[in-house]
Design an enzyme around this catalytic site. Structure first.
Site: not given
Length: 435
Positions: A35-36, A75, A79, A129, A131, A154, A221, A273-274, A288
């Site tokens: 994540d991130d 996010c 996903r 996660k 989300h 998150s 994250h 994810d990004n 991001k």
């Protein structure tokens, strides 16, 4: 009569053995989704200040992609994209992210990767996660996953007060399937707990079935958390410590696969994810929530020791949208004829990265607000507007910008005026992209 019964029994046994044999040839699939984590946040992508030996070794065992994208800058839509093979706008999840007060989620009519693989005989597990909707109807067990252990959104939403909506979020809920098992878990141990859960599932799998493990870590994250065993390990501070613990997680899972004798026939996909919030996008511009390359070009490593050649670097552009149809091919799964996919089957490229070339195709960049801001086609990228990552006060209104990503990876040299015909062609791709 007895002879006929015996013949039918032999046929039934043969069919059963054939079915088991076919399933044994299907690869296990692991999607390790951080994540991130930025393009520059792994050693094999040029990271500084911390070490990622397990990720780097994984890259040496397969293909390291350098033009690997996600279909969103944040996010939730990202996903939705990876699990459906479709741009998030198709599922109505292209604007911002879901919050603890949101009433919607990934629509149940969407056919997820978990449902696709489950229909092909797979066990399907979601760890970490989610989300994609915290209401029960949208949770993983109703979206094709046999088992779920993790949180619905998150980690920064833990006990957060949303002033605009006058909503007080509860302590971060931790679920096992549909049962809430803990309020506000100690986030220092989430990476460890997700890893241990994943290992437990692998060790206790049905030996007659292949599996999908979708492991979506909360880190890195913000707020950042790391277990005591990794605190202070890096020279980059807490962020580096967090990445090193994620790298440990990779190593633990790979070691388990090897100990179980199933590593060679497991497809292991590592990506994010990004782009980064606190981390590094390497040479890429932006971060991001922005449609600059740094917001959507991420690490992408694919390993399948049984089939994919080792130690390859591939510059062909592809995205997480391509995972759905590609994994369907290798799993022997049937994609419904009426299902519209935006990803393409790139299996031939995975198997022959040295010789296989992809036909040029457009990739569209959607902003955090849901707007379509840019398109890439081949080596060219055209930006038509910018909602984030542009200082309008200092720089004025954003002007149409064209970049040659092959020799200008940092998007610094706008060559739109030199290529009016190309600009027109790329604008037409955007205009024709109606979802």
């Amino acid at each position: 009569m007895i002879l006929n019964s015996f013949k039918y029994l032999l046929v039934a046994i043969f069919i059963g053995i054939t079915s088991i044999k076919a399933q044994s040839q299907q690869p296990n699939i692991i999607i390790f989704f951080t994540d991130d984590q930025g393009f520059g946040d792994l050693g094999c992508y040029g990271a500084k200040g911390f070490e990622t030996p397990n990720a780097d070794n994984l890259a040496s065992e397969g293909i390291r992609f350098t033009n690997f994208y996600v279909p969103a800058t944040v996010c939730t839509p990202s996903r939705a994209g990876i699990l459906t093979g479709r741009y998030p706008k198709r599922s109505g999840l292209h604007e911002a992210v879901l919050f603890p007060f949101s009433e919607n989620g990934l629509p149940l009519q969407e056919y997820t990767m978990a449902e696709l693989l489950k229909d092909a005989g797979y066990e399907t597990w979601c760890v970490g996660k989610w989300h994609l909707g915290h209401k029960e109807e949208f949770m993983p067990n109703n979206q094709g996953f046999d088992d779920f252990f993790g949180v619905p959104y998150s980690n920064d939403m833990d006990n957060y007060y949303y002033a605009r909506s006058d909503f007080q979020a509860p302590p971060l809920p931790l679920y096992r399937n549909k049962v809430l098992v803990e309020h506000g878990p100690n986030q220092e141990f989430l990476t460890t707990r997700y890893t241990e859960e994943s290992i437990h599932k692998i060790k206790n799998r049905d030996p007659n079935k292949p599996f999908l493990l979708y492991l979506a870590h909360n880190m890195p994250h913000v707020p950042l958390h790391v277990s005591p065993k990794f605190k202070g390990k890096s020279t980059l501070g807490l962020y580096g410590d967090v990445i090193m613990e994620l790298d440990w997680s990779i190593g633990e899972i790979v070691n388990t696969l090897k100990a179980e004798g199933i590593y060679d026939n497991t497809i292991f996909i590592l990506t994010s994810d990004n782009g980064p919030d606190l981390g590094s996008a390497g040479p890429l511009r932006g971060k991001k929530a922005q449609t600059w390359e740094g917001g959507q070009r991420v690490p992408g490593i694919v390993v399948w020791p049984k089939k994919i050649p080792k130690n390859e670097e591939c510059k062909e552009p592809l995205s997480t949208l391509d995972l759905f149809p590609t994994l369907a091919r290798f799993a022997g799964a049937h994609i419904p004829d009426n299902l519209i996919l935006d990803g393409k089957d790139v299996g031939a490229l995975w198997l022959n990265p040295k010789t296989e070339k992809l036909k040029a195709r457009p990739f569209f960049y959607y902003a955090r607000n849901g707007g379509l801001e840019a398109v890439r086609y081949g080596k060219w990228k055209l930006h038509i507007k910018k909602s984030m990552g542009w200082d309008q006060i200092k720089l004025g209104d954003f002007e149409l910008a064209l970049y040659n990503l092959e020799n200008d990876i940092s998007e610094l040299n706008n060559v739109a005026e030199k290529h009016p015909g190309l600009v027109k062609k790329l604008k037409s791709l955007i205009n024709e992209h109606a979802i």
